[in-house]
Design a protein around this motif. Sequence first.
Motif, PDB file in Angstrom:
ATOM      1  N   SER A 189      -1.083  17.996  -4.172  1.00 17.95           N
ATOM      2  CA  SER A 189      -0.381  17.316  -5.261  1.00 17.95           C
ATOM      3  C   SER A 189      -0.129  18.303  -6.378  1.00 17.95           C
ATOM      4  O   SER A 189      -0.600  19.444  -6.343  1.00 17.95           O
ATOM      5  N   PHE A 190       0.584  17.830  -7.381  1.00 24.68           N
ATOM      6  CA  PHE A 190       0.697  18.571  -8.624  1.00 24.68           C
ATOM      7  C   PHE A 190      -0.676  18.528  -9.314  1.00 24.68           C
ATOM      8  O   PHE A 190      -1.402  17.539  -9.208  1.00 24.68           O
TER       9      PHE A 190
ATOM     10  N   TYR B   1       2.890  21.232  -2.091  1.00 21.54           N
ATOM     11  CA  TYR B   1       2.369  22.042  -3.189  1.00 21.54           C
ATOM     12  C   TYR B   1       1.322  22.991  -2.623  1.00 21.54           C
ATOM     13  O   TYR B   1       0.737  22.704  -1.582  1.00 21.54           O
TER      14      TYR B   1
ATOM     15  N   SER C  83       3.911   9.089  -9.007  1.00 25.98           N
ATOM     16  CA  SER C  83       4.915   9.876  -9.740  1.00 25.98           C
ATOM     17  C   SER C  83       6.198  10.072  -8.939  1.00 25.98           C
ATOM     18  O   SER C  83       7.289  10.125  -9.495  1.00 25.98           O
ATOM     19  N   HIS C  84       6.053  10.186  -7.603  1.00 25.47           N
ATOM     20  CA  HIS C  84       7.219  10.405  -6.742  1.00 25.47           C
ATOM     21  C   HIS C  84       7.840   9.092  -6.261  1.00 25.47           C
ATOM     22  O   HIS C  84       8.866   9.121  -5.594  1.00 25.47           O
TER      23      HIS C  84
ATOM     24  N   LYS D  32      12.235  13.642 -11.218  1.00 27.27           N
ATOM     25  CA  LYS D  32      11.747  12.447 -10.520  1.00 27.27           C
ATOM     26  C   LYS D  32      12.880  11.420 -10.352  1.00 27.27           C
ATOM     27  O   LYS D  32      14.028  11.722 -10.641  1.00 27.27           O
TER      28      LYS D  32
ATOM     29  N   SER E  90       5.950   8.938 -13.095  1.00 21.46           N
ATOM     30  CA  SER E  90       6.469  10.008 -13.951  1.00 21.46           C
ATOM     31  C   SER E  90       7.985   9.866 -14.089  1.00 21.46           C
ATOM     32  O   SER E  90       8.673   9.537 -13.122  1.00 21.46           O
TER      33      SER E  90
ATOM     34  N   ALA F 106      -1.820  17.935 -12.121  1.00 15.41           N
ATOM     35  CA  ALA F 106      -2.161  16.842 -13.053  1.00 15.41           C
ATOM     36  C   ALA F 106      -2.969  15.741 -12.373  1.00 15.41           C
ATOM     37  O   ALA F 106      -3.774  15.071 -13.029  1.00 15.41           O
ATOM     38  N   SER F 107      -2.784  15.558 -11.056  1.00 14.60           N
ATOM     39  CA  SER F 107      -3.512  14.505 -10.330  1.00 14.60           C
ATOM     40  C   SER F 107      -5.019  14.724 -10.401  1.00 14.60           C
ATOM     41  O   SER F 107      -5.787  13.763 -10.326  1.00 14.60           O
TER      42      SER F 107
ATOM     43  N   SER G 258       3.873  10.929 -20.765  1.00 16.20           N
ATOM     44  CA  SER G 258       4.024  11.654 -19.496  1.00 16.20           C
ATOM     45  C   SER G 258       3.120  11.008 -18.456  1.00 16.20           C
ATOM     46  O   SER G 258       2.224  10.222 -18.801  1.00 16.20           O
ATOM     47  N   ALA G 259       3.327  11.361 -17.202  1.00 13.17           N
ATOM     48  CA  ALA G 259       2.420  10.887 -16.157  1.00 13.17           C
ATOM     49  C   ALA G 259       1.039  11.517 -16.328  1.00 13.17           C
ATOM     50  O   ALA G 259       0.024  10.916 -15.979  1.00 13.17           O
ATOM     51  N   THR G 260       1.020  12.719 -16.864  1.00 16.82           N
ATOM     52  CA  THR G 260      -0.259  13.386 -17.117  1.00 16.82           C
ATOM     53  C   THR G 260      -1.090  12.574 -18.108  1.00 16.82           C
ATOM     54  O   THR G 260      -2.288  12.336 -17.881  1.00 16.82           O
TER      55      THR G 260
ATOM     56  N   ASP H 212      -1.257   7.754  -7.716  1.00 21.55           N
ATOM     57  CA  ASP H 212      -0.330   8.649  -8.404  1.00 21.55           C
ATOM     58  C   ASP H 212       1.024   8.453  -7.724  1.00 21.55           C
ATOM     59  O   ASP H 212       1.319   9.052  -6.685  1.00 21.55           O
TER      60      ASP H 212
ATOM     61  N   GLY I 211       8.072  11.640 -19.840  1.00 23.86           N
ATOM     62  CA  GLY I 211       7.639  10.244 -19.917  1.00 23.86           C
ATOM     63  C   GLY I 211       6.883   9.819 -18.686  1.00 23.86           C
ATOM     64  O   GLY I 211       6.988  10.443 -17.626  1.00 23.86           O
TER      65      GLY I 211
HETATM   66  C1  LIG Z   1       5.350  15.180 -11.814  1.00 22.96           C
HETATM   67  C2  LIG Z   1       4.004  14.809 -11.369  1.00 22.96           C
HETATM   68  C3  LIG Z   1       2.953  14.557 -12.265  1.00 22.96           C
HETATM   69  C4  LIG Z   1       3.046  14.835 -13.724  1.00 22.96           C
HETATM   70  O1  LIG Z   1       4.094  14.204 -14.318  1.00 22.96           O
HETATM   71  P1  LIG Z   1       4.461  14.489 -15.855  1.00 22.96           P
HETATM   72  O2  LIG Z   1       5.259  13.273 -16.219  1.00 22.96           O
HETATM   73  O3  LIG Z   1       5.286  15.742 -15.860  1.00 22.96           O
HETATM   74  O4  LIG Z   1       3.216  14.611 -16.616  1.00 22.96           O
HETATM   75  C5  LIG Z   1       1.756  14.114 -11.755  1.00 22.96           C
HETATM   76  N1  LIG Z   1       1.577  13.936 -10.435  1.00 22.96           N
HETATM   77  C6  LIG Z   1       2.556  14.194  -9.546  1.00 22.96           C
HETATM   78  C7  LIG Z   1       2.305  13.936  -8.100  1.00 22.96           C
HETATM   79  C8  LIG Z   1       3.787  14.648  -9.991  1.00 22.96           C
HETATM   80  O5  LIG Z   1       4.742  14.938  -9.104  1.00 22.96           O
END
Ligand SMILES: *Cc1c(COP(=O)(O)O)cnc(C)c1O
Length: 385
Positions: free
Chosen positions: A79-80, A327, A159-160, A188, A183, A82-83, A53-55, A157, A195
Amino acid sequence: MIPYSTQTIDSSDLKAVNDVMLSDYLTTGPKVGEFESELASYVNAKHAIAVSSATAALHISMLALGVGINDIVYVSAISFVASANCALYTGASVEFMDVDPYTGNIDVDKLKVQLEKAKSLNKLPKALVCVHLSGRSCDMKAIKALSLEYGFYIVEDASHAVGSVYENEMVGCCTYSDLAVFSFHPVKIITTTEGGAITTNNEALYKKLSLLRAHGITHNPLEMENKDMPNFYYEQIELGYNYRMSDVQAALGINQLLRVQEFVDKRRELAKHYIDLLKDVDVRLPVADTDTNKNSWHLYQIGIDKGRRDEVYRQLRERGIGVQVHYLPIYAHPYYQKLHKYEKLEGAETFFSNTLSIPLYPKLSNLDQSMVASTLASVIDRLGD
Ligand SMILES: *Cc1c(COP(=O)(O)O)cnc(C)c1O
């Protein structure tokens, strides 16, 4: 409900998954490496490491950079979660950086002020996590200049931002950063179900990340402490995790990468069409693409001010349009509030309360897109000023 984003899966994806399911390897086989080289070549980076995952990607990015207890990590406030969580996992502390109230991306002028203050207090950050919100790149040239001046690592990050372009280069090429994280969650740009991946041009970071992804175990005799050992032998030389991507996920990813440009082009086309559809509606449109800077349009975020955002959200949802808010500032979550008395940041508060993500994904039909726009227009109209 028309969602704000969703995956694009076709029969070739099903075949790719089916084929690998009947092969010798469901995990730790050849598909992961193949996916990594295709991804690295798409974003023009030397290395890619695929993970679960991105996490997970963000977590081992922090560890590879040596972030730990007593370190400070700067993170974009919008952000989400996880960042920011990735820094806490290592025992480091997080400071949130304010964002531009229009784009939601890190405000570089405020970042500079913050760094100057931190320098005088001897509290400079070890790393910065900057988020390319919606897929629009941050001002990486300015951020890179600050990192050289104040000495901190940069993790994008992204992810987007699969498929995004910054100053004529693909996001993820790491010209202005140490590491970039992607991500592949279904909402996404491309998906591997769950993943993520990290790209880098730094050989040492690449090696460290590869170890951290799989228990810290090496099978490479050159990296082992004990020499001339038998073939079965392997060594654990770091404290790593099982953050592997499976071959099933990678096979899906490889097939998705074959169409990634198609997905991104379609998103760009729909984003352009929204400009037309919404030109007479009292909303603020997102920053448009230029020849050198192109959004992947993971999100299409419009601005609705005068305190109308929550009501527009409610009414659109009631009419089957799955709008979303991206967010809440991370510091506003109860967990973070209990952790530390984080102060509100002006840009982040404004961006959060005025912004709404409306549906945009490759399968969105012209008819549905027009319906979204006309419903939005009538809701806004009736709310008036
Ligand atoms: C979706 C997202 C994540 C986490 O992604 P995962 O693959 O679900 O762990 C982290 N940062 C941002 C900005 C995201 O949009």
